[in-house]
Scaffold this motif. Sequence first.
Motif, short mmCIF file in Angstrom:
data_model
loop_
_atom_site.label_atom_id
_atom_site.label_comp_id
_atom_site.label_asym_id
_atom_site.label_seq_id
_atom_site.Cartn_x
_atom_site.Cartn_y
_atom_site.Cartn_z
N LEU A 597 8.14 -3.24 64.14
CA LEU A 597 7.09 -3.21 63.13
C LEU A 597 7.15 -4.45 62.24
O LEU A 597 6.46 -4.52 61.23
N ILE A 602 2.59 -9.43 65.18
CA ILE A 602 1.84 -8.19 65.02
C ILE A 602 0.47 -8.29 65.69
O ILE A 602 -0.02 -7.32 66.27
N ARG A 605 0.94 -7.67 69.38
CA ARG A 605 1.20 -6.27 69.69
C ARG A 605 -0.06 -5.42 69.52
O ARG A 605 -0.31 -4.50 70.30
N GLN A 606 -0.84 -5.75 68.51
CA GLN A 606 -2.09 -5.00 68.32
C GLN A 606 -3.06 -5.24 69.48
O GLN A 606 -3.71 -4.31 69.96
N HIS A 630 0.11 3.22 68.39
CA HIS A 630 0.50 1.85 68.04
C HIS A 630 -0.61 1.15 67.26
O HIS A 630 -0.34 0.40 66.31
N ASN A 634 -0.10 -0.37 63.42
CA ASN A 634 -0.42 -1.76 63.09
C ASN A 634 -1.59 -1.84 62.09
O ASN A 634 -1.62 -2.75 61.25
#
Length: 976
Positions: A597, A602, A605-606, A630, A634
């Motif tokens: 996290l 980020i 990952r998003q 997820h 985010n």
Amino acid sequence: MGEWSAPALPAGWTISGQPPFVARHDEVAALESAWADVLAGAGRVVLVSGEPGSGKSRLVAEVCTKLHAAGATVLFGACALEFGAPFEPFVDPLRALVAADRSESDATGRGETDATSRVETDATSRSESFELLDRVLTRSIHDAEARVAGPDRMFDAVLDVLQSATAARPIVLVLDDLHWAGPAAVRLLVRVVVGMQAHRLLLVGTFRNAPPDRSGVLVDAVASLNRLSGVERIELAPFTTEEITEYVMANAGLTPSGARDSAEALSELTGGNAFLLREMWRRVVEAERRDGARIIELPDSVGDLVRSRLATLEPAQRVVLELAAVLGQEVEVNELVALDEASADHTLGAMDAAVRAGLIESPREPGDRYRFPHAIARQAVIDAMSSGDLLRTHAHIAQTLEADFPTTPELIQRLAHHYSAARALGFGDRAITYLIRAAELSEHRYASEDAGRMLQQAAAISSDAGERGELLLRAAADWDLAADTARARLLYEEVAETGDARQRLRAAMGYEDASWRPGLLGHRARDLLSAGLASVPEDPADPLYVEALGSFARATAFTGSVDEAERIGDRAVELARALDHPMTLASVLRSTSTLTLRPRGIAKRQARSRELLELTRSTDNEWMAAATLHIFANSYLLGERADLEASAVALTEMSRKWGGHWNYWVACLRFGRALIAGRLDDAAVAYRQAQRDEIAFRGDATPGANAVQEYMLRRESGRLDPIRRVITGEESPVEHWAPGLLALYTDLGLETPTRRVLDWLLERTESSSADSSVWSARLVFLAEAALLLGDAEVARRVHAWLSEYAGLNLMAGIFLAPFGPADCYLGELESLVGAGDPMPRFESALDLAERTGAPLHVARTLAATAAHLRRVDPRSREATDYAARARAIAAPAGMARVLRSLDSADATAAAAPGGLTSREREVIGLIAEGRSNRDIAARLMISEHTAANHVRSILTKIGAENRTQAAMFARERGLA
């Protein structure tokens, strides 16, 4: 669901010739009282327990027959010892309700039905529930659609159907012999009891409470249910001598004095057991009548009683009765005739002889079955058989049923049972075949626990290592789907040590998948995956190898090595894209979108989560939920409110379909959203649900992530003070989670313990700690401690770590601890050290909090801004305006922590000239004594550098040019 014809009462309840029902007056009254409550609109549960033969079923039959005669709708289901269907004893009652709904739908149309009787729940959901149960309970497994939901959707469907039925009429639901219920049925029982508390259902369950039939799973469930209102437990005690006297009088027509002697003898012989009393009373009374004998030779046990009666049968007749006993509690005449190698006349003649001997009850009407008078009577016949005869009988039954009765109900389960019992005679392969088919039927009916248990049983029979490994992998997947991740991990670990190379790798992947969701550290999963990957060729074209790399990346992240995990994950994604295999790519995206996290990466990952969602949208499996979870996490970090809300709706729907661990995540989601919205009562409800789900999810009751949620709730609602009584200030940071201990000391205002743990933590905090999933929590707690102590040196150090999160919300776990904008903490730290311009930080934090839709974060940021402005100018009107805005949000919502900070700031501003903090007032008093920075540092146990920072801050605030003017200021205002 309007008028309909309920099923007939069980034949065993209505046969003639049963002995009169006596005694049990309090128990009857309790059942009748519960039914009266149901008629008044409440849900009630009565659980009747006792030893075998104590009269549980007879009590229930007697009361429910009377209720039925008075117009009550009574549904009955029972469990079988050896070959029960998935979700017995609910199957028959549910089939009756589904059939009634189907008939009514055909006659009136679904829309009219929904409009009249399904007013409490959305009609579409109810319709889907009836259709789901229709599919899984009444259709062949081969005709069914692929499973597109988890066990919890089945449970919700059952509740929908029962609620719809009880909206039309009050119902009695009898569940007999619950001690033989499978784990899935027990879980459904709990859901039904909880979900029907406000609906007109009287649920009556019976079970044995003594070994060997005592069910540990059921005992745990009953213990939890006993705490609910509307649940009553009745434990049947043995009959007293007075009650036996009443029984003898009713059966033999004797006077009280004439029945008393026989009753005393029967009490001694039977121990008050109702079944034994029924079987023995006649011989005792006849002996008393004949010669007044006080010493009567009677069997000492049910086994002795049955053996004495078996001795009256000819050998060929006894064989037929033994066939009947192994067949089941109730016996179809045509099956028995097919099994007997003699003629039908011989079979029926043998059964007539058994009836005359009191060993079995004959059919009362055409199409009826033979019935053993009690399960313990049937078991006594089986116990009297030699082990060899029993094995051969099981084999004979299995072969005959398989060849001659292909459409008989529950055939698959029966063949699985009989072939398993006969496996020593060379039927192991057939046993495995039917255990697998029975497991598949359980999977089709969403009874994942039952499926896992049967697949494990099949694996234990198999002598082929490869087959055993496959069966255990399937069993583990079923246990995982049932949310029993602990049991799943045990099976995966077994295969990881005993299977072939590819099985070991698949098992390692399964172990990892069943580990990260409960939040377990990844060291064991990484070890298993490392060994599994080493055992197969490094082949980028092998989907299993590529998917395992993704799993390895996630396991690595859960060891804290996030940088390494991201490198491995990037490689796995690259290989998956090259394969042009959508589900392989989806698997890898699922693994690599939840590595951390932390802020770096980020956006990547998003993007992966969004891609995973698109890949799985058409598959309708639970990977969609993983993608949604997820995206949700985010979106909070980024403050994307629209995505937060959309993901929350989608994840809730996924939870409704798949249940299991998704229920836990949805509870966390609800907790976090309620908390940041300032709906603290709603957050408390969600916290308790998350606590229950976490225990079920993790498989134990040890404190886990839920403890963090409890702390967050307590601190925001002002309920930490009760903990103060058990805090000594000397707690060890080694024996407790040190960041949590620091946070607790800080919130309680315990400066000396705070300093001790703060220093301990700082000595052990390295840059690599940023890879931890709780790093953001550690930063928040360090920052708050620095602010409490006024320690500018620590504030600068924490500020450097926290700067990476600028522009984002801080969160530990997935909504375990949503702390809000990092910029708010950065602004507070800058205000403390007098560096930079904190106002742009607070403005950025306020904007993010408002974009997130988080009133709690808005109120806290406003309060922090007011505190900063008062630090600069205690009489600041702007500070007063910010404080008023904060109070307007916090007061109605009961945000005690925010209100406390506002009150503290007001008091400080009013009492402290120049807006000095409590620590700064201590420092200026020492300046007035002529103390140097070194002296001040020693006295206050802070560093000399921190002391110098305090002196500079004091001079700035009071407008003094030197220490002499500061000393004069202190003396004039009573600070020295």
